[in-house]
Design an enzyme around this catalytic site. Structure first.
Site, PDB file in Angstrom:
ATOM      1  N   ASP A 174      -4.245   2.224   1.779  1.00 16.85           N
ATOM      2  CA  ASP A 174      -2.826   2.010   1.523  1.00 16.85           C
ATOM      3  C   ASP A 174      -2.200   3.309   0.989  1.00 16.85           C
ATOM      4  O   ASP A 174      -2.902   4.164   0.438  1.00 16.85           O
ATOM      5  CB  ASP A 174      -2.619   0.912   0.468  1.00 16.85           C
ATOM      6  CG  ASP A 174      -3.145  -0.436   0.945  1.00 16.85           C
ATOM      7  OD1 ASP A 174      -3.242  -0.634   2.166  1.00 16.85           O
ATOM      8  OD2 ASP A 174      -3.476  -1.273   0.073  1.00 16.85           O
ATOM      9  N   ARG A 175      -0.878   3.398   1.073  1.00 18.61           N
ATOM     10  CA  ARG A 175      -0.202   4.623   0.630  1.00 18.61           C
ATOM     11  C   ARG A 175      -0.479   4.902  -0.848  1.00 18.61           C
ATOM     12  O   ARG A 175      -0.661   6.042  -1.271  1.00 18.61           O
ATOM     13  CB  ARG A 175       1.312   4.509   0.886  1.00 18.61           C
ATOM     14  CG  ARG A 175       2.072   5.791   0.631  1.00 18.61           C
ATOM     15  CD  ARG A 175       3.239   5.930   1.570  1.00 18.61           C
ATOM     16  NE  ARG A 175       4.190   4.846   1.396  1.00 18.61           N
ATOM     17  CZ  ARG A 175       5.222   4.869   0.572  1.00 18.61           C
ATOM     18  NH1 ARG A 175       5.436   5.920  -0.189  1.00 18.61           N
ATOM     19  NH2 ARG A 175       6.050   3.853   0.495  1.00 18.61           N
TER      20      ARG A 175
END
Ligand code: URA
Length: 238
Positions: free
Chosen positions: A103-104
């Site tokens: 995920d970012r």
């Protein structure tokens, strides 16, 4: 890649000529006589010779990156910095891509390669590649938590996770920390597993992926895999 295809690409002639080379016992793979045209090989991981001469082939590259929060596990992105943008220009070779996604806001180990099939194999469920994360959550992890993760968590949408190993480092009413090891890669899997337990992940960092470890690589830094590490990739060839 198939041996006959590789030899063709490396300039050893037509399919027929390559077949003849193999049949006439002139091709070896890691010192063993190659007898089948369709043998699956990788010139970056195996020593492939024709009449004793090592095959010259442009090498695949493998980088281990410590992804900082904020960058995306993608090759291109209109809005955000990608894991490829973090590399020196000279290292941004054609076809480079991240193996799997973080995920970012997740940090940590990302493997980058231009070896297409290898990435697919590393992610294939049959290999059960373990991934270990350091995680912080916003509430206590009680003594029953490891068994909860070990029993295979079911998400609300019905997806059931394989058993995961939870090792609690510290537990407090407002912050707890742990290591979690999973062997699959469902979307937002770690965050959803902890939500299923009843706590929210506030920090997530991948520290190992199969045989590869982040070690003390600084955030945003990367390095090539060592020869030893590249040898370990051989296990994922089949
Ligand atoms: N699990 C998550 O929830 N997020 C990640 O980035 C990786 C695993």
């Amino acid at each position: 890649m198939r041996l006959d295809k590789l030899l063709g690409q490396a300039g050893y002639g037509s399919r027929g000529q390559v077949k003849k080379l193999i049949r006439s016992r002139q091709v070896t793979v890691d010192g063993q006589l190659a007898t089948a045209d369709n043998l699956n090989v990788d010139p970056n991981l195996q020593d492939i010779r024709v009449s004793g001469k090592k095959l010259s082939y442009s090498p695949d590259v493998y980088f281990l990156l410590n992804k900082p929060a904020g960058s995306v596990s993608a090759v291109r992105d209109k809005e955000h910095q990608t894991v490829i943008d973090l590399l020196d220009e000279k290292d941004r070779v054609a076809g480079l891509y991240p193996v799997g996604r973080l995920d970012r806001d997740t940090e940590g180990l990302v493997l980058l390669t231009n070896n297409g099939p290898l990435g697919y194999r590393l992610l294939h469920p049959k290999h059960h590649v373990d991934k270990t994360y350091y995680v912080e959550v916003n509430a206590a992890l009680e003594a029953d938590a490891p068994a909860f993760f070990e029993n295979g968590i079911a998400f609300l949408d019905g997806k059931v996770c394989k058993p995961a190993k939870l090792e609690i480092i510290s537990s407090g009413s407002e912050i707890s920390s742990a290591y979690i090891t999973i062997s699959e890669g469902k979307f937002h899997q770690v965050k959803k597993m902890f939500l299923a337990y009843g706590v929210k992940v506030t920090y997530l960092k991948r520290i190992s992926f199969g045989p590869f470890h982040l070690g003390n690589l600084e955030s945003g830094a990367y390095r090539s895999l060592t020869e030893e590490e590249k040898k370990k990739l051989k296990n994922f060839l089949n």
